[in-house]
Design a protein around this motif. Structure first.
Motif, PDB file in Angstrom:
ATOM      1  N   ASN A  15      21.541 -48.793 -14.300  1.00  0.00           N
ATOM      2  CA  ASN A  15      20.742 -49.865 -14.034  1.00  0.00           C
ATOM      3  C   ASN A  15      21.645 -50.944 -13.272  1.00  0.00           C
ATOM      4  N   ILE A  16      21.085 -51.173 -12.273  1.00  0.00           N
ATOM      5  CA  ILE A  16      21.923 -52.072 -11.455  1.00  0.00           C
ATOM      6  C   ILE A  16      21.361 -53.513 -11.553  1.00  0.00           C
ATOM      7  N   CYS A  17      22.212 -54.514 -11.495  1.00  0.00           N
ATOM      8  CA  CYS A  17      21.900 -55.833 -11.487  1.00  0.00           C
ATOM      9  C   CYS A  17      22.240 -56.609 -10.501  1.00  0.00           C
ATOM     10  N   ARG A  18      21.651 -56.878  -9.351  1.00  0.00           N
ATOM     11  CA  ARG A  18      22.230 -57.687  -8.257  1.00  0.00           C
ATOM     12  C   ARG A  18      22.748 -59.029  -8.572  1.00  0.00           C
ATOM     13  N   CYS A  19      22.142 -59.690  -9.759  1.00  0.00           N
ATOM     14  CA  CYS A  19      22.631 -60.738 -10.229  1.00  0.00           C
ATOM     15  C   CYS A  19      23.855 -60.799 -10.915  1.00  0.00           C
ATOM     16  N   GLY A  20      24.346 -59.605 -11.506  1.00  0.00           N
ATOM     17  CA  GLY A  20      25.307 -59.674 -12.420  1.00  0.00           C
ATOM     18  C   GLY A  20      25.155 -60.056 -13.723  1.00  0.00           C
ATOM     19  N   ALA A  21      24.210 -59.964 -14.377  1.00  0.00           N
ATOM     20  CA  ALA A  21      24.074 -60.259 -15.746  1.00  0.00           C
ATOM     21  C   ALA A  21      24.438 -59.218 -16.700  1.00  0.00           C
TER      22      ALA A  21
ATOM     23  N   ILE B  27      23.478 -58.709 -20.883  1.00  0.00           N
ATOM     24  CA  ILE B  27      22.936 -57.700 -21.332  1.00  0.00           C
ATOM     25  C   ILE B  27      23.421 -56.799 -22.118  1.00  0.00           C
ATOM     26  N   LEU B  28      24.834 -56.916 -22.113  1.00  0.00           N
ATOM     27  CA  LEU B  28      25.600 -56.050 -23.311  1.00  0.00           C
ATOM     28  C   LEU B  28      25.418 -56.945 -24.411  1.00  0.00           C
ATOM     29  N   GLU B  29      25.766 -58.368 -24.375  1.00  0.00           N
ATOM     30  CA  GLU B  29      25.421 -59.021 -25.673  1.00  0.00           C
ATOM     31  C   GLU B  29      24.151 -58.814 -26.195  1.00  0.00           C
TER      32      GLU B  29
ATOM     33  N   GLY C 179      19.755 -62.489 -20.794  1.00  0.00           N
ATOM     34  CA  GLY C 179      20.326 -61.222 -20.005  1.00  0.00           C
ATOM     35  C   GLY C 179      19.633 -61.178 -18.684  1.00  0.00           C
ATOM     36  N   TYR C 180      19.359 -62.023 -17.971  1.00  0.00           N
ATOM     37  CA  TYR C 180      18.631 -61.932 -16.513  1.00  0.00           C
ATOM     38  C   TYR C 180      18.959 -63.200 -15.855  1.00  0.00           C
ATOM     39  N   GLN C 181      18.678 -63.185 -14.510  1.00  0.00           N
ATOM     40  CA  GLN C 181      18.713 -64.534 -13.680  1.00  0.00           C
ATOM     41  C   GLN C 181      17.499 -64.489 -12.895  1.00  0.00           C
ATOM     42  N   CYS C 182      17.522 -63.496 -11.800  1.00  0.00           N
ATOM     43  CA  CYS C 182      16.049 -63.371 -11.282  1.00  0.00           C
ATOM     44  C   CYS C 182      14.896 -62.399 -11.764  1.00  0.00           C
ATOM     45  N   GLY C 183      15.555 -61.874 -12.591  1.00  0.00           N
ATOM     46  CA  GLY C 183      14.406 -60.890 -13.474  1.00  0.00           C
ATOM     47  C   GLY C 183      14.154 -59.789 -13.024  1.00  0.00           C
TER      48      GLY C 183
ATOM     49  N   THR D 295      15.228 -56.777 -14.683  1.00  0.00           N
ATOM     50  CA  THR D 295      14.824 -56.565 -16.196  1.00  0.00           C
ATOM     51  C   THR D 295      14.136 -55.751 -17.011  1.00  0.00           C
ATOM     52  N   PRO D 296      12.785 -55.497 -16.324  1.00  0.00           N
ATOM     53  CA  PRO D 296      11.861 -54.706 -17.019  1.00  0.00           C
ATOM     54  C   PRO D 296      12.627 -53.238 -17.430  1.00  0.00           C
TER      55      PRO D 296
END
Ligand code: FES
Ligand code: FES
Length: 215
Positions: free
Chosen positions: A193-199, A203-205, A142-146, A149-150
Motif C-alpha cells: 500500500n503506497i502512500c505518496r504523501c509518506g504518512a 499509519i503504523l501508529e 494517518g493521511y494527508q491528501c487521503g 487512505t481507503p
C-alpha cells in the motif's frame, strides 16, 4: 584495374537486385492471401449476471465479463471510496475485503466473486460510528491528501485479521509460534500500500492503536 564507371555500375546493380528481392519477398500468393484472417469485427462484449453482497447488501449487476471488481464497484455501484491508483496491482489504493481477505480490486474480475461478500471503505463504518481502524487513522493523522487512505484502512484491517489467524509473512521468524502484531510484521504486510504523501509512520501508529481492539 577497375575504373570509377565499373564501380558505379556495380552499385546500381546491387540496388536494383535488392529492390527486386524485397518486392519478391513481400508478394503473397493468392491462395495464401485468402487464408489470412481479416480483422476481427465481432467485438461484442459477453454480458453476464453477477450477484455480489456488497457492504451487507445484495447487489445484482449485468456486467461485461471483462469488468474488474474495482470498476464494478466504482462505475456500476457508484462506490467511489475505493480508489483507482495504478490499475495494475502496484499501489494498493483499490484494496477491499473480499470474503474476509484483503485483495486488490483492480486485479480481479467481478464475475470471479459471484455470490461473494465484498466490504469497501463505505461498509466499514459510518461518519458517526467509525470502525476502530478509521478512528485510529483520524486520531493519529494517518493521511494527508487521503487518496490512498481507503485502501490503507481496508488493508490494515485485513493485516490484523491475517495476524490474528496466524498467517505468517516474510518476516515471521518462528513459524511454530503465534504471530505477533509487531511493527515489523505490520510494515511488511502493508508494503503493497503506497502512500505518496509518506504518512507511513502515522499509519503504523494507527494500526498499533487499533490492534488492541482488532488483533
Ligand atoms: Fe489496484 Fe493500484 S489501483 S493496486
Ligand atoms: Fe496522500 Fe497517502 S495520504 S497518498
Amino acid at each position: 584495374m577497375p575504373s570509377n564507371t565499373d564501380f558505379e555500375i556495380s552499385r546500381r546493380g546491387v540496388l536494383a537486385t535488392g529492390a527486386a528481392t524485397l518486392a519478391a519477398g513481400t508478394m503473397v500468393p493468392e491462395a495464401a492471401q485468402a487464408a489470412i484472417p481479416g480483422p476481427t469485427t465481432d467485438l461484442a462484449p459477453t454480458m453476464m449476471p453477477v450477484t455480489l453482497e456488497v457492504n451487507g447488501q445484495s447487489r445484482q449487476l449485468t456486467l461485461d465479463t471483462r469488468t474488474t471488481l474495482l470498476d464494478a464497484l466504482r462505475e456500476h455501484l457508484q462506490l467511489t471510496g475505493t480508489k483507482k491508483g495504478c490499475d495494475h496491482g502496484q499501489c494498493g489504493a483499490c484494496t477491499v475485503i473480499a470474503d474476509g481477505r484483503r485483495i486488490n480490486a483492480c486485479l480481479t474480475l467481478a464475475v470471479m466473486h459471484q455470490g461473494g461478500k465484498v466490504t469497501t471503505i463505505e461498509g466499514l463504518g459510518t461518519p458517526d460510528t467509525l470502525h476502530p481502524m478509521q478512528a485510529a487513522f483520524v486520531k493519529h493523522d494517518g493521511y494527508q491528501c487521503g487518496y490512498c487512505t481507503p485502501g490503507q484502512i481496508c488493508s490494515a484491517v485485513g493485516v490484523l485479521a491475517e495476524i490474528k489467524a496466524g498467517v505468517p509473512s516474510h518476516v515471521t521468524a518462528d513459524l511454530s509460534a503465534p504471530v505477533e502484531a509487531s511493527n515489523a510484521e505490520m510494515r511488511e504486510r502493508m508494503s503493497g500500500n503506497i502512500c505518496r504523501c509518506g504518512a507511513y509512520s502515522n499509519i503504523l501508529e494507527a494500526m498499533a492503536e487499533a490492534k488492541g481492539e482488532l488483533a
